[in-house]
Design an enzyme around this catalytic site. Structure first.
Site, PDB file in Angstrom:
ATOM      1  N   GLU A  30      -7.618 -54.650  71.035  1.00 26.99           N
ATOM      2  CA  GLU A  30      -8.134 -53.350  71.499  1.00 26.99           C
ATOM      3  C   GLU A  30      -9.098 -52.744  70.483  1.00 26.99           C
ATOM      4  OE1 GLU A  30      -6.419 -49.720  70.790  1.00 26.99           O
ATOM      5  OE2 GLU A  30      -4.532 -50.463  69.975  1.00 26.99           O
ATOM      6  N   VAL A 111      -4.976 -49.160  74.694  1.00 32.59           N
ATOM      7  CA  VAL A 111      -4.150 -50.281  75.162  1.00 32.59           C
ATOM      8  C   VAL A 111      -4.254 -50.391  76.686  1.00 32.59           C
ATOM      9  CG1 VAL A 111      -1.761 -51.093  75.423  1.00 32.59           C
ATOM     10  CG2 VAL A 111      -2.562 -50.238  73.204  1.00 32.59           C
ATOM     11  N   ASP A 143       3.291 -35.392  79.205  1.00 35.79           N
ATOM     12  CA  ASP A 143       2.417 -36.279  78.436  1.00 35.79           C
ATOM     13  C   ASP A 143       3.065 -37.646  78.240  1.00 35.79           C
ATOM     14  OD1 ASP A 143       0.548 -37.474  76.868  1.00 35.79           O
ATOM     15  OD2 ASP A 143       0.528 -35.953  75.291  1.00 35.79           O
ATOM     16  N   SER A 145       1.739 -41.704  78.042  1.00 37.92           N
ATOM     17  CA  SER A 145       0.523 -42.509  77.938  1.00 37.92           C
ATOM     18  C   SER A 145       0.293 -43.351  79.186  1.00 37.92           C
ATOM     19  CB  SER A 145       0.628 -43.438  76.728  1.00 37.92           C
ATOM     20  OG  SER A 145      -0.520 -44.253  76.652  1.00 37.92           O
ATOM     21  N   ALA A 146      -0.974 -43.493  79.540  1.00 39.53           N
ATOM     22  CA  ALA A 146      -1.358 -44.381  80.645  1.00 39.53           C
ATOM     23  C   ALA A 146      -1.067 -45.840  80.307  1.00 39.53           C
ATOM     24  CB  ALA A 146      -2.837 -44.198  80.957  1.00 39.53           C
ATOM     25  N   LYS A 164       5.497 -45.914  68.162  1.00 38.99           N
ATOM     26  CA  LYS A 164       5.631 -45.089  66.949  1.00 38.99           C
ATOM     27  C   LYS A 164       6.597 -43.955  67.171  1.00 38.99           C
ATOM     28  CE  LYS A 164       1.550 -46.252  64.495  1.00 38.99           C
ATOM     29  NZ  LYS A 164       0.114 -46.298  64.673  1.00 38.99           N
TER      30      LYS A 164
HETATM   31  N1  PSU Z   1      -0.485 -45.998  68.938  1.00 35.81           N
HETATM   32  C1  PSU Z   1      -0.727 -46.407  67.702  1.00 35.81           C
HETATM   33  N2  PSU Z   1      -2.019 -46.595  67.273  1.00 35.81           N
HETATM   34  C2  PSU Z   1      -3.063 -46.384  68.117  1.00 35.81           C
HETATM   35  C3  PSU Z   1      -2.771 -45.976  69.446  1.00 35.81           C
HETATM   36  C4  PSU Z   1      -1.485 -45.809  69.806  1.00 35.81           C
HETATM   37  O1  PSU Z   1       0.196 -46.627  66.964  1.00 35.81           O
HETATM   38  O2  PSU Z   1      -4.225 -46.546  67.707  1.00 35.81           O
HETATM   39  C5  PSU Z   1      -3.892 -45.829  70.433  1.00 35.81           C
HETATM   40  C6  PSU Z   1      -3.849 -47.025  71.403  1.00 35.81           C
HETATM   41  O3  PSU Z   1      -5.159 -47.368  71.757  1.00 35.81           O
HETATM   42  C7  PSU Z   1      -3.110 -46.457  72.593  1.00 35.81           C
HETATM   43  C8  PSU Z   1      -3.567 -45.024  72.587  1.00 35.81           C
HETATM   44  O4  PSU Z   1      -3.407 -47.082  73.798  1.00 35.81           O
HETATM   45  O5  PSU Z   1      -3.663 -44.668  71.209  1.00 35.81           O
HETATM   46  C9  PSU Z   1      -2.594 -44.146  73.314  1.00 35.81           C
HETATM   47  O6  PSU Z   1      -3.117 -42.872  73.399  1.00 35.81           O
HETATM   48  P1  PSU Z   1      -2.408 -41.805  74.370  1.00 35.81           P
HETATM   49  O7  PSU Z   1      -1.117 -41.482  73.682  1.00 35.81           O
HETATM   50  O8  PSU Z   1      -3.374 -40.656  74.387  1.00 35.81           O
HETATM   51  O9  PSU Z   1      -2.256 -42.469  75.679  1.00 35.81           O
HETATM   52 MN    MN Z   2      -1.355 -38.476  76.533  1.00 33.85          MN
END
Ligand code: PSU
Ligand code: MN
Length: 320
Positions: A30, A111, A143, A145-146, A164
């Site tokens: 990614e 991702v 919230d 993640s997608a 994480k």
């Molecule tokens: N988690 C990590 N490092 C990252 C990300 C997530 O430990 O860099 C990035 C990845 O690209 C993941 C995105 O898909 O953040 C998720 O963001 P969100 O929580 O806004 O969906």
């Molecule tokens: Mn989000």
């Protein structure tokens, strides 16, 4: 520059197109980790190193990113350098891809976006760091993640460091179950928390070999499971971030995000930056270790998958 194949909004680099054409092992990588996940200038060095790690373990790396409205599957070093240097690069999740394509925009793919593009290109294995998941306040903010929804609908195996601890790991595992995403941990049944070896949660099915994961991919195809497989690959305890430091910074980071009213897609990059900055970058070193390990395991799984596919091409199905 190497010649490229342009197919609709996709550009496949020559090595990736070649490998896919021959059924050779390919591992997707990614690019939000480059644009938003790691500090500059380590981000470019890291991106190049991840590619070398995949190649060194016997697979072709396919770093995926959006460049001027084209989804690149395999980035040349110039494009990688520009993306890593661009302070204004966008963070593109799956739903942002049509907008970026129509408007000719550039950015790192999350991702979710990377998994979607990789599987559309015929890539079955994807190595990354931590995936996104359910945020701690999701009960009121919704919230989530997608990354989870896309994992539920794309046939891809994502090799990760788990989730994480900035997220609600228990809720994330519950959602992965609801979404019928197969979840495996490599070498143990303890699900990792990225920087930490053990999140306190366990899974039912540890796996110990790449071959076994490839067998599961084939089985998932046979039964028509619509989604993907999440493999968590924990760091050995000796390599994890100091748990006391981790807990302190996590609390402080979550407070800081609240105080700064950070919302939506900014939250994950904000928390990662905060923790990287306040650990004196010890967390960056751990982060890099995790992705390197995932690149190696990803390459192994891609190799096993490629061998399995070549074998099944030769075997005729038996009647009855
Ligand atoms: N988690 C990590 N490092 C990252 C990300 C997530 O430990 O860099 C990035 C990845 O690209 C993941 C995105 O898909 O953040 C998720 O963001 P969100 O929580 O806004 O969906
Ligand atoms: Mn989000």
């Amino acid at each position: 520059m190497r010649s490229r194949q342009r197919v609709f909004g996709f550009v496949l680099s020559e090595p990736v197109a070649d490998a896919l054409g021959h059924g050779d092992p390919v591992v997707a990588l990614e690019s939000t980790i480059i644009t938003h996940g790691l500090p500059r200038p380590e981000n470019l060095q890291a991106a190049l190193e991840f590619e070398r790690t995949v190649a060194g373990a016997g697979a072709v790396p396919a770093t995926i990113a959006m460049v001027d409205g084209l989804a690149h599957i395999g980035l040349d070093p110039d494009a990688l350098e520009r993306l890593a240097a661009a302070a204004d690069a966008l963070k593109l999740s799956a739903r942002d891809l049509p907008i970026a394509m129509a408007q000719g925009a550039s950015g790192g793919t999350t991702v979710a976006a990377t998994a979607l593009l990789a599987s559309r290109a015929g890539i079955r294995v994807f190595a990354t760091g931590g995936i996104g998941g359910v945020h701690r306040d999701a009960g009121s903010t919704f919230d989530e993640s997608a990354d989870l929804g896309i994992l539920a609908s794309c046939r891809i195996t994502v090799i990760s460091g788990g989730v994480k601890s900035i997220l609600d790991i228990g809720a994330t595992l519950e959602r992965l179950e609801s979404l019928s995403v197969t979840v495996l941990v490599f070498g143990t049944d303890r699900f990792p928390a990225f920087w930490l070896t053990d999140s306190g949660y366990s899974v039912d099915f540890p796996v110990t070999t790449a071959d076994e994961i490839a067998q599961m991919m084939a089985a998932a195809d046979t039964i028509g499971l619509p989604g993907g497989i999440l493999v968590a690959n924990p760091l050995p305890e000796a390599a994890q971030l100091d748990p006391a430091l981790h807990d302190r910074l996590l609390r402080a980071g979550l407070e800081a995000a609240k105080a700064a009213s950070v919302r939506g897609k900014e939250i994950t990059p904000f928390l990662l930056d905060y923790i990287h900055e306040h650990t004196g970058r010890a967390s960056v070193a751990v982060n890099l270790d995790i992705v390197r390990g995932n690149c190696r395991l990803g390459a192994e799984v891609a190799r096993s998958w490629s061998v399995l596919q070549a074998r099944s091409d030769r075997v005729q199905p038996t009647a009855g």
